[in-house]
Design a protein around this motif. Structure first.
Motif: not given
Length: 170
Positions: A27-39
């Motif tokens: 359950g340990v986070p590897v990637i946090t706070g990531a996002y993708i903006d859709l145009l």
């Protein structure tokens, strides 16, 4: 570490898709706070005619689109050379039947006009929409019991090209 399983959770907020990846084992986070903006977002689910007085069966629009594609490309449809009967349900209750007669190049509401179906597929209306839009893999739906198939199950593999052609049109 090699061999560990990653889980990615995603959620949408407006035109932004947020995601977070963690290790399944700990359950340990590897990637946090990531996002993708859709145009540009164009998410439409085909709707049946709401004025018909009947329950809104979303997959009716999908079968109508498939029917149009079969009319435009009868040779491609006849390559499948099979008859499929779709039983559409809502909350497990049968509400609609559609026949894809790809031997004769026609799609119509109801049971096959001549002979019997080579394969019968039973699926919830909402899941049929997801399959048609490419949001639900038919094989995954089958394995999870969301799509039930009787008859010649191998013939359903031939539907893939027909459905992929329609996904672009939907």
């Amino acid at each position: 570490m090699p061999g560990q399983t990653l889980r990615t959770d995603m959620w949408r907020n407006g035109n932004r898709i947020h995601f977070q990846t963690s290790l399944m084992e700990t359950g340990v986070p590897v990637i946090t706070g990531a996002y993708i903006d859709l145009l540009d977002i164009k998410m439409q689910i085909p709707r049946a005619n709401a004025c018909s007085g009947k329950e809104n069966i979303q997959s009716d629009a999908i079968f109508a689109a498939i029917g149009e594609q079969v009319k435009l490309n009868p040779d491609q449809a006849k390559k499948v050379n099979a008859i499929f009967l779709y039983n559409i349900t809502i909350d497990g209750k049968p509400i609609s039947e559609w026949t894809l007669d790809l031997k004769n190049g026609e799609v119509h509401k109801g049971k096959p006009k001549s002979g019997k179906a080579d394969a019968t597929l039973t699926v919830e209306d909402k899941d049929m929409v997801k399959i048609a839009l490419g949001k639900l893999n038919p094989q995954v739906a089958f394995m999870r019991g969301k799509l039930k198939i009787t008859g010649n199950i191998l013939l359903t593999q031939k539907l893939k090209t027909l459905m992929e052609t329609n996904k672009a049109k939907l």
